[in-house]
Design a protein around this motif. Structure first.
Motif, PDB file in Angstrom:
ATOM      1  N   TYR A  84      -7.089  21.224  -6.362  1.00  0.00           N
ATOM      2  CA  TYR A  84      -7.611  19.912  -5.996  1.00  0.00           C
ATOM      3  C   TYR A  84      -6.644  18.827  -6.486  1.00  0.00           C
ATOM      4  O   TYR A  84      -6.983  18.021  -7.357  1.00  0.00           O
ATOM      5  N   THR A  87      -7.758  14.990  -6.341  1.00  0.00           N
ATOM      6  CA  THR A  87      -8.844  14.653  -7.268  1.00  0.00           C
ATOM      7  C   THR A  87      -8.398  14.765  -8.717  1.00  0.00           C
ATOM      8  O   THR A  87      -8.770  13.955  -9.564  1.00  0.00           O
ATOM      9  N   ILE A 116     -16.958  19.583  -8.176  1.00  0.00           N
ATOM     10  CA  ILE A 116     -16.180  20.607  -8.882  1.00  0.00           C
ATOM     11  C   ILE A 116     -17.119  21.456  -9.738  1.00  0.00           C
ATOM     12  O   ILE A 116     -16.995  22.693  -9.778  1.00  0.00           O
TER      13      ILE A 116
END
Length: 477
Positions: A84, A87, A116
């Protein structure tokens, strides 16, 4: 007790810790707890040697592989952040030592995201973190982020907290662990010594741990079991006593570890003593392999073949004793030399000439192997030599466009496979062998160790412990 504690760990729905002294069966406990699980557990530790140890124990106890994932805290964090990148704010695939702390911060921040947490909670039903005393404060913050939404059990021994973090600080159990994690129990049976047929040694070390934990000193002049040998020496004769004591261990095939403390001065002493022992005992290198990588970097920037070869000769002298005795005068100068009637070691001369005429990794490897086989030389830093030979092998086989690239590839691979050294007589520091087990342990210059280093050193040998020093009471620091 182990079965009961394993059940307690499995039933834990919040945050808990277990105090696990050295050699008391911590890995076995984790495996028992995971076997009782109804779902998949995430097991994190700090080294790939630790990963392999846990996997071996899980397999031995017949734990199905679908019940666990074992990984280092560093690798797991890196993979999650790379999955990710937007992010997490992390895109570096191969962090340097200075970047890891930033990675842990990014991972902890990532674990604060609701989606998450949903992904991680859908993958695992709980978390175990092994060797918790080796966590930095930033790693602890990451574990706390996991513990906010998954049952998390941490296992470790504050008495073995000897790592010196380059950046950040080691986790403070009093300030960070005890207030927020509940005590699930403490391991009580010194299995390492019981299994080795030395229950008296195990019982004595258990008492030693209690005294050290309470800030008391140990009287090593009396009350010790027969398997604990005290070698008294005044400081002036310390080197001679160390040499003689280690020499006495050469008559058998069992493993022996001789130990200094973990400071930089002690690291240098390990190599010096191994050299004095002419390689009968071999010194252990740091996992990072700084000396090897420093040489490879300098070697890669050498402006001439001669200068590169002279750098290689200097490096060879860090691996072998007696290098100069095996070389001709011309070879020592980095020149192609002729074989004459008085040339004592033609094979070394020919290997050196081959490299100087055609400077390839293959010829350099042949030169180092010729030195290794020479009767004048003894390998006293086998760990360093074998790493270098493996780097050369990788480069010869086309892994890495340059020797430096091959060294970096090898370093990453070695973190998974472990050190290439299998020698049974070793000299190291407490930092390098913490968590490892040998048949016999020898503490060198015992007065130089503080309480925690002393405890780590004392608990490495399953069959005997030899303490060399001038004092009656330890620790003196």
């Amino acid at each position: 007790m182990s079965d009961e504690l394993a059940t307690k760990l499995n039933n834990c729905t919040g945050k808990g810790y277990v105090i696990a002294p050295a050699g008391f069966g911590k890995t076995h406990l984790i495996a028992l707890a995971v076997r009782a699980s109804s779902g998949r557990q995430l097991i994190l530790t700090h080294t790939f040697a630790g990963v392999n140890s846990i996997k071996t124990k899980l397999t031995a106890l017949g734990v199905p592989t679908f019940k666990y994932q074992v990984d280092t805290l560093a690798s797991w964090s890196l993979r999650l952040c790379l999955a990710y990148p937007k992010t997490s704010g992390w895109q570096t695939e191969n962090p340097t030592s200075k970047q890891w702390n930033k990675l842990y911060e990014c991972c902890a921040g990532l674990l604060d995201k609701k989606f998450i947490r949903h992904v991680v909670a859908a993958t695992y039903v709980g978390v175990y973190v092994d060797e918790y005393q080796d966590c930095s404060d930033l790693q602890h913050a990451l574990v706390c982020a996991l513990a906010d939404f998954l049952p998390s059990r941490i296992l470790g021994d504050p008495m073995q907290a000897i790592f010196d973090f380059d950046q950040g600080k080691p986790v403070d159990w009093d300030a960070s662990v005890y207030p927020s994690f509940g005590c699930l129990g403490q391991l009580e049976i010194p299995w390492r010594w019981k299994k080795a047929g030395q229950p008296e040694l195990g019982a004595w070390l258990k008492e030693v741990r209690t005294k050290l934990e309470q800030g008391q000193k140990i009287d090593i002049s009396s009350g010790r079991p027969r398997s604990v040998v005290r070698v008294y020496t005044d400081p002036e004769n310390l080197a001679k006593k160390q040499y003689a004591s280690l020499f006495d261990f050469l008559g058998h095939s069992e493993s022996v570890i001789a130990l200094h403390g973990g400071d930089q001065q002690s690291k240098n002493k390990t190599h010096l003593l191994a050299r004095t022992m002419a390689g009968r005992f071999s010194s252990i290198e740091e996992v990072e392999g700084k000396e090897l990588h420093s040489f490879v970097k300098k070697f890669g920037t050498a402006k001439t073949v001669q200068k590169g070869f002279l750098l290689a000769l200097d490096f060879a002298k860090k691996c072998f004793t007696g290098v100069d005795k095996a070389l001709t005068a011309g070879t020592k100068r980095g020149e192609v030399a002729k074989q004459i009637k008085g040339t004592k070691y033609p094979s070394v001369l020919h290997a050196a000439n081959a490299y100087l005429s055609a400077p390839t990794s293959g010829h350099l490897k042949s030169f180092f192997l010729a030195l290794k086989a020479n009767p004048e030389t003894s390998t006293y830093r086998r760990d360093l030599l074998y790493r270098f030979l493996n780097v050369l092998k990788m480069h010869i086989e086309g892994e890495g466009a340059t020797l430096s690239e091959a060294a970096n590839l090898y370093q990453r691979e070695m973190r998974h496979t472990g050190r290439p050294i299998s020698h049974r007589k070793l000299i190291g520091t407490t930092l390098l062998v913490k968590g490892l087990e040998y048949d016999h342990a020898v503490i060198l210059d015992a007065e130089a160790l503080d309480a925690k280093d002393l405890y780590v050193a004392m608990t490495r040998g399953s069959k005997s412990l030899t303490i060399i020093g001038s004092g009656r009471y330890l620790p003196t620091r």
